[in-house]
Each structure stands twice: as C-alpha cells, then as structure tokens.
Design a protein around this motif. Structure first.
Motif, PDB file in Angstrom:
ATOM      1  N   GLY A 124       8.962 -79.286  77.565  1.00 20.05           N
ATOM      2  CA  GLY A 124       9.619 -80.193  76.634  1.00 20.05           C
ATOM      3  C   GLY A 124      10.959 -79.722  76.175  1.00 20.05           C
ATOM      4  O   GLY A 124      11.645 -80.452  75.445  1.00 20.05           O
ATOM      5  N   LEU A 125      11.365 -78.490  76.553  1.00 18.74           N
ATOM      6  CA  LEU A 125      12.649 -78.000  76.068  1.00 18.74           C
ATOM      7  C   LEU A 125      13.786 -78.787  76.698  1.00 18.74           C
ATOM      8  O   LEU A 125      14.744 -79.183  76.018  1.00 18.74           O
ATOM      9  CB  LEU A 125      12.796 -76.504  76.365  1.00 18.74           C
ATOM     10  N   GLN A 126      13.674 -79.052  78.085  1.00 16.96           N
ATOM     11  CA  GLN A 126      14.748 -79.767  78.758  1.00 16.96           C
ATOM     12  C   GLN A 126      14.830 -81.198  78.248  1.00 16.96           C
ATOM     13  O   GLN A 126      15.926 -81.731  78.073  1.00 16.96           O
ATOM     14  CB  GLN A 126      14.526 -79.747  80.272  1.00 16.96           C
ATOM     15  N   GLN A 127      13.690 -81.779  77.987  1.00 16.34           N
ATOM     16  CA  GLN A 127      13.705 -83.154  77.483  1.00 16.34           C
ATOM     17  C   GLN A 127      14.343 -83.215  76.113  1.00 16.34           C
ATOM     18  O   GLN A 127      15.082 -84.138  75.801  1.00 16.34           O
ATOM     19  CB  GLN A 127      12.256 -83.691  77.425  1.00 16.34           C
ATOM     20  N   ALA A 128      14.067 -82.168  75.297  1.00 11.05           N
ATOM     21  CA  ALA A 128      14.676 -82.149  73.962  1.00 11.05           C
ATOM     22  C   ALA A 128      16.167 -81.944  74.029  1.00 11.05           C
ATOM     23  O   ALA A 128      16.941 -82.489  73.213  1.00 11.05           O
ATOM     24  CB  ALA A 128      14.052 -81.015  73.135  1.00 11.05           C
ATOM     25  N   PRO A 151      19.028 -83.033  69.572  1.00 14.93           N
ATOM     26  CA  PRO A 151      18.135 -81.922  69.915  1.00 14.93           C
ATOM     27  C   PRO A 151      17.730 -81.107  68.689  1.00 14.93           C
ATOM     28  O   PRO A 151      16.639 -80.547  68.639  1.00 14.93           O
ATOM     29  CB  PRO A 151      18.969 -81.095  70.893  1.00 14.93           C
ATOM     30  N   SER A 152      18.637 -80.962  67.753  1.00 12.90           N
ATOM     31  CA  SER A 152      18.322 -80.107  66.574  1.00 12.90           C
ATOM     32  C   SER A 152      17.127 -80.619  65.815  1.00 12.90           C
ATOM     33  O   SER A 152      16.301 -79.851  65.287  1.00 12.90           O
ATOM     34  CB  SER A 152      19.530 -80.017  65.633  1.00 12.90           C
ATOM     35  N   LYS A 153      16.995 -81.931  65.717  1.00 15.35           N
ATOM     36  CA  LYS A 153      15.882 -82.497  64.943  1.00 15.35           C
ATOM     37  C   LYS A 153      14.546 -82.132  65.563  1.00 15.35           C
ATOM     38  O   LYS A 153      13.555 -81.901  64.850  1.00 15.35           O
ATOM     39  CB  LYS A 153      16.065 -84.006  64.871  1.00 15.35           C
ATOM     40  N   ILE A 154      14.553 -82.028  66.908  1.00 13.77           N
ATOM     41  CA  ILE A 154      13.295 -81.723  67.583  1.00 13.77           C
ATOM     42  C   ILE A 154      13.068 -80.215  67.626  1.00 13.77           C
ATOM     43  O   ILE A 154      11.965 -79.709  67.379  1.00 13.77           O
ATOM     44  CB  ILE A 154      13.316 -82.328  69.008  1.00 13.77           C
ATOM     45  N   LEU A 155      14.137 -79.459  67.927  1.00 13.89           N
ATOM     46  CA  LEU A 155      13.948 -78.041  68.216  1.00 13.89           C
ATOM     47  C   LEU A 155      13.929 -77.153  66.953  1.00 13.89           C
ATOM     48  O   LEU A 155      13.324 -76.068  66.961  1.00 13.89           O
ATOM     49  CB  LEU A 155      15.065 -77.557  69.154  1.00 13.89           C
ATOM     50  N   GLN A 156      14.594 -77.560  65.900  1.00 17.63           N
ATOM     51  CA  GLN A 156      14.674 -76.659  64.720  1.00 17.63           C
ATOM     52  C   GLN A 156      13.289 -76.336  64.158  1.00 17.63           C
ATOM     53  O   GLN A 156      12.992 -75.164  63.918  1.00 17.63           O
ATOM     54  CB  GLN A 156      15.556 -77.317  63.643  1.00 17.63           C
ATOM     55  N   VAL A 165      10.455 -76.305  65.692  1.00 15.05           N
ATOM     56  CA  VAL A 165       9.677 -75.557  66.673  1.00 15.05           C
ATOM     57  C   VAL A 165      10.142 -74.107  66.715  1.00 15.05           C
ATOM     58  O   VAL A 165       9.346 -73.170  66.768  1.00 15.05           O
ATOM     59  CB  VAL A 165       9.822 -76.237  68.068  1.00 15.05           C
ATOM     60  N   THR A 166      11.477 -73.905  66.699  1.00 13.71           N
ATOM     61  CA  THR A 166      11.976 -72.521  66.758  1.00 13.71           C
ATOM     62  C   THR A 166      11.583 -71.720  65.511  1.00 13.71           C
ATOM     63  O   THR A 166      11.277 -70.519  65.595  1.00 13.71           O
ATOM     64  CB  THR A 166      13.499 -72.515  66.922  1.00 13.71           C
ATOM     65  N   TYR A 175      21.902 -75.457  68.464  1.00 13.38           N
ATOM     66  CA  TYR A 175      21.037 -76.555  68.073  1.00 13.38           C
ATOM     67  C   TYR A 175      20.067 -76.112  66.966  1.00 13.38           C
ATOM     68  O   TYR A 175      19.587 -76.947  66.204  1.00 13.38           O
ATOM     69  CB  TYR A 175      20.235 -77.079  69.291  1.00 13.38           C
ATOM     70  N   THR A 176      19.746 -74.808  66.959  1.00 15.72           N
ATOM     71  CA  THR A 176      18.811 -74.274  65.953  1.00 15.72           C
ATOM     72  C   THR A 176      19.363 -72.965  65.395  1.00 15.72           C
ATOM     73  O   THR A 176      20.137 -72.264  66.056  1.00 15.72           O
ATOM     74  CB  THR A 176      17.421 -74.011  66.568  1.00 15.72           C
ATOM     75  N   HIS A 177      18.900 -72.644  64.192  1.00 14.21           N
ATOM     76  CA  HIS A 177      19.279 -71.344  63.575  1.00 14.21           C
ATOM     77  C   HIS A 177      18.459 -71.170  62.290  1.00 14.21           C
ATOM     78  O   HIS A 177      18.165 -72.158  61.610  1.00 14.21           O
ATOM     79  CB  HIS A 177      20.771 -71.303  63.225  1.00 14.21           C
ATOM     80  N   PRO A 178      18.059 -69.923  61.937  1.00 15.41           N
ATOM     81  CA  PRO A 178      17.316 -69.728  60.671  1.00 15.41           C
ATOM     82  C   PRO A 178      18.095 -70.174  59.447  1.00 15.41           C
ATOM     83  O   PRO A 178      17.507 -70.558  58.446  1.00 15.41           O
ATOM     84  CB  PRO A 178      17.064 -68.218  60.637  1.00 15.41           C
TER      85      PRO A 178
END
Length: 887
Positions: free
Chosen positions: A65-69, A75-80, A82-83, A105-108
């Motif tokens: 699902g990473l490539q789809q995201a 992408p940030s809405k989906i991946l943040q 999860v990360t 796309y993501t960060h703490p």
C-alpha cells in the motif's frame, strides 16, 4: 646497626619497588581493558543503530500500500498516522517518507511535513541504501535512506528511519558503570594479591635489597666479633653454629669449634656444657670456667612453635664481683649512717638515745655494743674529768654476754683503750683482745670470760659533742672471724660523731627539763590547806616533751567556803611554768578579796593583758600565748557552788547516786583577750557530790578526738560511793597515755555540808537596843557548843559589828555563827558601804571598834553579796587548836 636504621637511609626497599611495579601493571591492564571495552561498545552500538535504522526503513519501504499511497492526491494524510504508529513499535525516533525530490510526506514534527528532507538522497535515488549522521530537526541524528521501487524497478519515493545520537550513547552510558565496576573489582583483587605477595617478601627480607642485606651482614659480623660479650648460637641438635671472638676467648674454644656438637667441645665445665646442650631458658646464671666467673643468659629460638636452637650471651663478672662486693659494703655503711641519723634521737632522753645508737649498730656493724656515759651527763650536767662512767646502753646478738651490765659504774684503768680514747679524743681498735694486756688488766676474770665467749676484737670511740667528751662507745665483734680494720674505725668514728650531738642535745634538754620541773613543783601547792568544805584528791603529770603551765589550787574562804581553781597556760618550758606561777599568785591574791568568780576572772583577765603589754618588747616568747582558768566557790552552809570559766573545759559533776553530768556553763573567752564579760553559774550540790576539774591534757590525744575523750571520762566516773582518791586513779588509768603530749592537772573534790547543829542565825531588829539581846543569844549558843571561853571576845566582836550595821548600814540585818574549824561571826546588812580599820586619835570618841575586832579575831573582812549588800565577818581560833571542834 638495625634494619630500621638501614631502611631510613634509602627511599624504598626492593619489596616496595616490587609492590609499586605490580600495582602499576595492574592499573595499566585495567585501563587498557576499559578502553577496549569502550571502543568495542561504541562499535557495537553504531552497528546496532545502523542495522536497526536500515531494517525499519526497508521494512516500511516494502510495506503493501505504500506505492498506492504515494500515488494518492494527499499521501501525508494516509502515511502520517501509519509512520507514527510504526515508529513507536520499531523503537526508532523517526520514519520519514518523501518523494524523489526529498519533500517530506511524514515527520514526527507535523510542521516539517512538506519541507525538504535534511540529508543525502542521491545514493538512494540511484537505488542504494545510504546511512549517515546529520543534524536534523530532532537534533543529532543517525539515519538510513532506502529507495521505494515500483513494478518496473523505478525509484518512486524514499523512506528514511533513524535514531537520535543521545539515545544511542545512553545505552553505552548505562553499560559503562558495569564495565568500570568489573574493572575496579579486578584491580582490587590484583592489588590485594600483589600486597600479600609483597608483604611476605618484605617480612622475609625485612624490606631490604641484596645490597642492604650484604651491608647489614657485614656490620653485624663486625659488631659480633668486636663486642666484649660472648655470643653463641646452637641449633636444635645442640650443634654450635656460631661463636664470636669473646666467647671463644672466655670458653677457650678451639678454632674448629663451629659445626661441632656442644658435648664434643674440649675445656667446657660439665654444668656449663649441660646448660648449652639443654637449650633451656637461663637468666644471669653464674658458672665457673677455669678461673673465671661467667654470667650466662640463654634463650631458646622457636620456629613454627618448635625449638630450633638457642642463643647464648656470656659476660665475664670476675672483676665485677670484686667491685660489687666493695660497692655493697659501701652501700651498707651508708645505709647504716642514714638509719643512725633517722633512728637515733627520736626522743630527748639521754638513756633512750644511747640505747637507740647501740641498737642501730647491732648486728650490721658489731655483734655487741656498749655505751658508757659520764654520770653527770645522765642528769643533764656538764661532764667532769674525774666523773665515773655508768654503763647506759647494752645491745647484742645474744643476751648472755659476760660484758658489764647496764647501770654499773665503771672506772677504766689508764692502760685500757677506753681510758686512752677518753684522754686523747680518738678512737682505738684492738684487733686481738687475747693479746691486749692493757685491756685485760681492767678485770682479768671478766676479760677472760669475754675471750672465752668468743669476742675477739674491739673498737672504742669517745663520744664527743662541742669539744666535750660525754662518754665512750664500745663495738665488740665475735661472730665474724675477721678483726676490725681501719675502715671500720672510720665508720665507727662517723657513727659516734653523729650520735654525740644528739646525746648532747638530750643532755641539755634534760637539764632544762629538770629546771622546769623544779620550778613547776615549787609553784604548785605542796600540801593543800586544811578545810572541811570538800574532801580533795589531786594529780599533776608534766608532759613528756616538757613542763607546761597547768595548775590547780584549793583556797579556803571564810564562812565554811572553799575556792577550787584549775588553769592552763599554753606552751611548755620555763616561760610557761613561770607564767603559771604568776597567775596562781594572782588568783590567791584576788581570792583574799573574796571576789565573786566572774569578777575575779575579769581582774585576772586585766592582769594578763597588762603582762602581755608590758612584755611586748621583751623578745619572742616573753608574753602569754594564751591561758584558760576555771574558778569555783563552794559554800558548805548552803551547799551551793558558783562557777565561772575563762575558755576552760567544763567540769564534771558526779552525783551521790552515780549520775554523771556536765553542767552547761557560760564559756567565757580565754584570759588576755579583753573586752568580753565573764558570767557565773550556780549549782546545787548535795553532800557527797564529786566535782571533777581537769585540764584539756586529760581528754586530748592523737588517737582520739575530744568528744571521744569526754565519753571515756563519763564512763570512768560512772560509779557511786567512790572516794576522791579512787576516782582520781580510775580517771588516770582510763585516760592518761603512756607518753602524754600535754600537762595533766586533775582535781576531784567531794562536797561536805556543815550540819544544822553548827549553824546559828538570827534576824536583828534594826535598832541600837537590839545589840544586847543578840549578845545574850550568841553567848547561850556558845555555851551549847562548849565554847564558853570565846564568849567574852565574841560579845565584843558582835557588839561592834552589829552596832556598825545598825548605825552605818541598812535593814535588814542578820547575824550568823558558824562552828567549823574556827568560830565565824557574820553580820549581814543591805548596805554596800565598807568599814575601814584605822587608828583613832586620843580625842576621837569612836573609831576603836574595828581595831578591837582585829585584835580579838584571827582575821576579819568584808564580802559583798549578789543582792547588793555586804557581810562583815570575823574568825576566832577555837580553844583547843586549829582543828578543835571540826566535824
């Protein structure tokens, strides 16, 4: 030279160097181990951080699902979410997903999303996994960047995961205390082991290296062979291991003695050989080796509790024995002289001092000692050239010697050594009495008995003091076979010279004491006057150290009364005795005035003050140091006693039933202080009561206090129906010490009462016509008493006395006749005016009455009463003598 002194001359011993080296090696090894552990730990931590970062990044890059995201519009809405969830579970600090341009796309930290990634992405865009350490938004970080491939193996994104550096080093820091603790334990164990090894090495070598030990051995060897004391060392089997030069010389050992058994050594005396073979402990044992006297000290040496041999020291005491013998003799003589100085002259008695000299010389100097003093010396006088000698002291090892006994007068012949010594003033020695004809001629039978008894040698030394020969001292020897020599003569002269001064002091004291005793007895009453008021027993004992100032007196007073006096002057000697005589005379004079006790003491106090003031400039000891007095007047008619005291101890009263009392009397100040009044007290004493007066010498003693002494007096007095003499003896037996320190004066008076049949008393009417009636009554009473011969004189006396009382006195007036040893006529009136005897002129109409009274009477006088009146009295001799008619 000791091991300690050698060790002080250098910085440190071999043992110390070995110890320091071992500690240094252990410390270096421990430090290297810690450094290696730190480096290894750092390497392992870096590898662990890299592996974890790469594993997390690759795992997330290949997650479904990473490539789809990444292809989604946001992408940030989906991946943040999860990360962030994956980051916590993977125990990493961040997981960042970015596009190929490095946009996050993501960060703490959400505010970092959409910004460019901090780090290197070039290698990852080329399809490689890249790790690095950077300063990112979270701080110092260790991160890995991994590419994300699509189906065509094209890089479509990047994933980075990593940890902050401080979290990585925290692991190392948590492991470091464990590493250091283990290193410290290892270092401690290594140090303890090194210390134990070094301690054992230091104990075995005494902290010395080879050079020092060689030097020490050389020094010890030099000292061992140079010392003037023999040294031997043997092993457990009795084999001689070492013998220094002195031991070889003293024991005469052969050159090959070392290594041989002790019993094989030639020349050793058997007892000494057995001592060395036994190895037992010995301290200052004396052994002979040929002509030498050796002192042996032996101590066994022990190793692990077993005897491994012995060390022996040997001293040659042959010469020391001679010196010690002389030193011991000198010491004994000095001790004898010291004891003589301390023990001779403890008292000021001539005979006792001579006996002390004889006793101190036996048996340490002589077997028998006799002392002969000139006869005048024993009495305190100067000796004369013609005076005989009296044997004063004898002392010996036996009591059956044939020498002259104590107390015998001896007149030495001129040929005797005693006579020669008295004339020359020098001591003489007779080494052989059996070959001394001059001495033998004195008394041949006794001289032969002395020789047969075993006495063989004599030293005779004149006893001198201040140039005067007082006598001669004879030292006799019998037990020792050696005769006296010149050294003994010098010792005898010094011994006698020291004692001569002491005996002369005792002689001078004897003379002064005899003078004081003579004066004392001349001042004390020899025979008490006759009177019927009291029955008296008395005792006086001078002090051992000298005559003092105690006195007593019994003074008859008119009217069947008697005065009892006891006094004490502080001090001893002639001055105290003379002062006592002055005070006794003063009391006698004051009592003739018939003064009350308190007034008499007041006048005596004034007199003592006057004596002190008049003798202030007379030198030391001229004045009074203090005096006390007790004055009591007993009236046999009223059976009443009036007492006053000036600082004196109170009397005891022994009632007829045996009760003992000490009445409470005003104390009064001692005589001479002045300014203090004296008070009298009255006691009613029934007939047979004993009044005990004494001085403080009776109750005071070194062995007891005053209260104990008073209790002893009470116990001794507690007996009824005892004569005054018996009471006196009982008190002296219970109280008087053998050698009293102070004078003792004791006066015991048992009261009597004048019977009512010997007393006549009338009240006189206060008018002149009453005189005739009084004469008639008096004459009738005289006839009744059998004294008619005194009627005429009594009438004249009564007429004058009663007439004067009525004419010049005051009412009431009383008349009293007393039939005692004398006939006493007393007229009482209330006036204080006193009549005076005078010679009347031929033209005078009166003034002759008292003259007639004085001519008829034995004596007459006036005394005053406490009530303010007076008594005029007259005494007439009884017809049949002074004692006629007495009860």
């Amino acid at each position: 030279m000791s091991v300690r002194s050698l060790s002080k001359n250098r910085p440190r011993s071999v043992a110390r160097q070995v110890f320091v080296l071992q500690v240094a090696i252990v410390v270096l090894l421990a430090a290297g181990a810690v450094l290696a552990l730190l480096l290894q730990s750092r390497h392992d931590v870096d590898r662990e951080a890299r592996n974890r970062s790469v594993a997390v990044a690759e795992t997330f890059a290949h997650s479904p699902g990473l490539q789809q995201a990444l292809r989604s519009p946001n992408p940030s809405k989906i991946l943040q979410p999860v990360t962030e969830a994956t980051r916590g579970k993977a125990e990493v600090d961040f997981i960042v997903v970015m596009d190929t341009n490095g946009i996050r796309y993501t960060h703490p930290l959400p505010d970092r999303i959409g910004k460019r990634f901090v780090g290197t992405i070039g290698p990852s865009l080329a399809g490689q996994v890249h790790t690095e350490s950077v300063n990112g938004p979270l701080g110092k970080e260790f991160q890995a960047v991994v590419p994300v491939f699509d189906q065509n193996h094209k890089v479509v994104g990047l994933v980075s995961a990593g940890l902050k550096v401080k979290n990585v080093t925290g692991v190392v820091n948590r492991q470091l205390p464990v590493i250091l603790g283990a290193s410290a334990v290892g270092l401690g164990l290594a140090t303890a082991g090194s210390a134990l090894i070094s301690r054992r090495l230091r104990r075995q070598t005494h902290g010395l290296g080879p050079l020092e030990m060689t030097r020490m051995y050389e020094h010890h060897d030099a000292v061992l062979h140079a010392v003037r004391e023999g040294v031997l060392i043997t092993d457990g089997s009795g084999r001689l291991l070492l013998a220094n030069d002195e031991a070889t010389r003293l024991l005469r050992l052969p050159p090959d003695a070392e290594g041989r058994l002790v019993e094989e050594l030639p020349g050793l005396d058997r007892p000494l050989g057995e001592l060395l073979k036994s190895g037992r402990e010995a301290t200052d044992e004396m052994h002979e080796a040929g002509d030498r006297l050796l002192v042996i000290n032996q101590r066994p040496t022990r190793l692990r509790g077993r005897r491994e041999g012995a060390s022996v020291t040997i001293r040659d005491s042959t010469e020391m024995r001679v010196l010690s013998t002389r030193a011991d003799a000198t010491r004994r003589r000095l001790k004898l002289l010291y004891d003589a100085g301390v023990g001779v002259g403890t008292t000021l008695d001539v005979e006792r001092t001579a006996q002390e000299l004889a006793d101190v010389a036996v048996p340490r100097f002589a077997d028998f000692v006799t002392i002969d003093l000139a006869e005048p010396v024993l009495h305190g006088d100067e000796p004369t050239s013609t005076a005989d000698l009296r044997r004063t002291a004898v002392s010996g090892i036996r009591d059956d010697s044939p020498l002259y006994e104590r107390g015998i007068l001896i007149d030495f012949l001129p040929s005797t050594p005693q006579a020669r010594g008295l004339s020359s003033g020098r001591a003489e020695v007779v080494t052989d009495l059996s070959d001394a004809p001059g001495w033998y001629a004195q008394d041949p039978p006794r001289a032969q008995a002395i020789i047969d008894y075993g006495i063989h040698s004599l030293i005779t030394a004149p006893l001198k003091a201040r140039g005067t020969v007082l006598g001669v001292v004879n030292f006799w020897r019998s037990r020792k076979p050696e005769p006296f020599d010149e050294e003994d003569v010098s010792l005898a002269e010094e011994l006698v010279a020291r004692a001569g001064i002491t005996i002369d002091n005792a002689r001078r004291y004897t003379r002064e004491h005899a003078l004081a005793v003579t004066l004392q007895h001349s001042l004390l009453p020899r025979d008490l006057p006759e009177q019927n008021a009291v029955e008296v027993a008395h005792y006086y004992q001078p002090a051992q150290s000298g005559v003092g100032g105690d006195w007593f007196d019994v003074i008859p007073l008119p009217g069947s009364r008697v005065a009892l006096v006891v006094g004490d002057v502080v001090g001893h000697g002639l001055h105290a005795a003379a002062t006592m005589g002055r005070l006794r005379t003063a009391v006698l004079n004051f009592s003739s005035l018939d003064l009350p006790p308190d007034e008499l003491l007041a006048r005596l106090d004034d007199l003592v003050q006057y004596i002190d003031q008049s003798t202030d400039g007379a030198g030391s000891g001229a004045g009074l140091l203090g005096a006390t007095c007790l004055y009591a007047v007993y009236d046999a008619v009223t059976q009443r006693c009036t007492i006053a005291r000036a600082g004196h101890v109170p009397p005891f009263v022994v009632r007829p039933d045996g009760r003992v009392e000490m009445p409470e009397l005003p104390p009064g100040a001692p005589l001479g202080l002045g300014g203090f009044p004296f008070e009298s007290a009255e006691l009613d004493l029934s007939e047979g009561t004993q009044l005990v007066l004494y001085t403080d010498g009776l109750i005071e003693d070194r062995a007891r206090d005053i209260e104990e002494g008073l209790d002893l007096v009470r116990a001794a007095l507690g007996h009824a129906d005892r004569e005054p003499e018996e009471t006196c003896r009982a008190l002296l037996k219970a109280m008087l010490p053998v050698r009293p320190r102070d004078d003792v004066a004791l006066l015991v008076a048992r009261t009597s009462a004048l019977g009512a049949d010997r007393i006549a008393e009338w009240a006189v009417p206060f008018e002149p016509s009453a005189v005739g009636g009084m004469r008639a009554l008096a004459v009738a009473k005289l006839e009744e008493w059998g004294l008619s011969e005194l009627a005429f004189g009594t009438e004249l006396v009564l007429s004058e006395l009663v007439t004067n009382a009525i004419r010049h006195g005051a009412a009431p007036v009383r008349l009293r006749l007393l039939h005692d040893r004398v006939l006493t006529c007393e007229v009482f009136d209330s006036s204080s005016t006193s009549p005076h005897l005078r010679y009347a002129a031929t033209t005078d109409e009166g003034g002759r009455g008292l003259f007639l009274v004085a001519q008829i009477s034995r004596r007459w006088g006036v005394r005053y009463t406490p009530e303010g009146g007076k008594v005029i009295w007259s005494e007439q001799q009884l017809p049949d003598g002074p004692d006629a008619g007495g009860p």
